[in-house]
Design a protein around this motif. Structure first.
Motif, short mmCIF file in Angstrom:
data_model
loop_
_atom_site.label_atom_id
_atom_site.label_comp_id
_atom_site.label_asym_id
_atom_site.label_seq_id
_atom_site.Cartn_x
_atom_site.Cartn_y
_atom_site.Cartn_z
N THR A 30 -6.20 -19.20 -3.91
CA THR A 30 -6.19 -19.57 -5.33
C THR A 30 -5.28 -20.78 -5.54
O THR A 30 -5.65 -21.73 -6.24
N LEU A 31 -4.11 -20.74 -4.94
CA LEU A 31 -3.16 -21.84 -5.07
C LEU A 31 -3.72 -23.12 -4.45
O LEU A 31 -3.69 -24.19 -5.08
N SER A 32 -4.25 -23.05 -3.23
CA SER A 32 -4.75 -24.25 -2.57
C SER A 32 -5.98 -24.81 -3.26
O SER A 32 -6.16 -26.02 -3.34
N THR A 33 -6.84 -23.91 -3.80
CA THR A 33 -8.03 -24.38 -4.52
C THR A 33 -7.62 -25.13 -5.78
O THR A 33 -8.11 -26.22 -6.05
N ARG A 34 -6.72 -24.56 -6.54
CA ARG A 34 -6.28 -25.20 -7.80
C ARG A 34 -5.57 -26.52 -7.52
O ARG A 34 -5.77 -27.52 -8.20
N LEU A 35 -4.71 -26.53 -6.51
CA LEU A 35 -3.94 -27.74 -6.20
C LEU A 35 -4.73 -28.74 -5.36
O LEU A 35 -4.28 -29.86 -5.15
N GLN A 36 -5.88 -28.31 -4.87
CA GLN A 36 -6.74 -29.14 -4.03
C GLN A 36 -5.99 -29.68 -2.82
O GLN A 36 -6.00 -30.88 -2.53
N VAL A 37 -5.33 -28.75 -2.12
CA VAL A 37 -4.60 -29.09 -0.90
C VAL A 37 -5.06 -28.16 0.22
O VAL A 37 -5.64 -27.11 -0.03
N SER A 38 -4.76 -28.55 1.43
CA SER A 38 -5.13 -27.76 2.60
C SER A 38 -4.49 -26.38 2.54
O SER A 38 -3.28 -26.25 2.34
N ASP A 39 -5.32 -25.35 2.71
CA ASP A 39 -4.81 -23.97 2.69
C ASP A 39 -3.84 -23.74 3.84
O ASP A 39 -2.82 -23.06 3.67
N SER A 40 -4.11 -24.33 5.01
CA SER A 40 -3.23 -24.11 6.16
C SER A 40 -1.85 -24.74 5.93
O SER A 40 -0.83 -24.14 6.25
N TYR A 41 -1.81 -25.96 5.35
CA TYR A 41 -0.51 -26.59 5.07
C TYR A 41 0.20 -25.83 3.95
O TYR A 41 1.42 -25.59 4.02
N LEU A 42 -0.55 -25.42 2.94
CA LEU A 42 0.04 -24.67 1.83
C LEU A 42 0.69 -23.37 2.34
O LEU A 42 1.76 -22.99 1.89
N LYS A 43 0.06 -22.73 3.31
CA LYS A 43 0.62 -21.49 3.87
C LYS A 43 1.96 -21.76 4.56
O LYS A 43 2.85 -20.91 4.53
N LYS A 44 2.12 -22.92 5.15
CA LYS A 44 3.41 -23.28 5.76
C LYS A 44 4.48 -23.43 4.68
O LYS A 44 5.62 -23.01 4.86
N VAL A 45 4.10 -24.04 3.56
CA VAL A 45 5.03 -24.20 2.44
C VAL A 45 5.38 -22.82 1.88
O VAL A 45 6.55 -22.52 1.62
N LEU A 46 4.37 -21.98 1.71
CA LEU A 46 4.61 -20.62 1.20
C LEU A 46 5.57 -19.87 2.11
O LEU A 46 6.48 -19.18 1.63
N ARG A 47 5.39 -19.99 3.40
CA ARG A 47 6.28 -19.31 4.36
C ARG A 47 7.73 -19.74 4.17
O ARG A 47 8.64 -18.92 4.17
#
Length: 169
Positions: A30-47
């Motif tokens: 949901t976050l990556s879709t809304r922000l239109q960013v890579s889900d894999s990179y976003l998961k690194k930020v979330l971590r």
């Protein structure tokens, strides 16, 4: 010093979590879709945000990410340090000593360089600590904190763009 895009992503993630209707969890997709960013990179930020104690992660069917503490107690410095770390920007390497010849000049100029760079870091960090996540939040016309159902917005935009929503399955 260069601030990575991860810091901006982290601020946006935290703003979405802070404004999420009823504090419900948001999934990374949901976050990556809304922000239109890579889900894999976003998961690194979330971590990094989880490790930094700014968000909680609940791995279940209804889980996702939520704020770990109130938005008025999360500063931009907390976000910056969660992503970039808290090590000093500048660590003297004794190079300045090799540029000047006179011992009294070496010490004076070395101290000047160290002082200026250390002061710049302090000013930067002091400015970040002054701003909380709540100060960046959206307020409605009645000056109330705005909330958004990000799950519904992302799901509806997927339908509009020809995607399949969970409701259609």
């Amino acid at each position: 010093m260069k601030v990575t895009s991860g810091v901006e992503q982290a601020v946006c993630i935290l703003l979405m979590l802070a404004s999420q209707k009823d504090g419900l969890p948001l999934k990374s997709v949901t976050l990556s879709t809304r922000l239109q960013v890579s889900d894999s990179y976003l998961k690194k930020v979330l971590r990094k945000l989880v490790i930094g104690g700014l968000i909680n992660s609940n791995a279940s069917k209804t889980g996702g990410f939520t704020l770990a503490k109130p938005d008025d107690s999360i500063t931009l410095l907390d976000v910056f340090e969660a992503i970039e770390g808290s090590d000093p920007f500048f660590v003297p390497s004794s190079l300045v000593e090799k540029v000047f010849l006179m011992p009294e000049t070496i010490e004076k100029k070395k101290n000047t360089v160290i002082t200026i760079l250390t002061e710049a870091e302090t000013l930067f960090k002091n400015r970040l600590i002054e701003c909380s996540l709540r100060q960046l939040r959206y307020y409605d016309e009645s000056n109330n904190l705005g909330t958004v159902d990000w799950n519904a917005i992302v799901e509806n935009s997927a339908c509009i763009k020809g995607g399949t929503s969970h409701a259609e399955k």
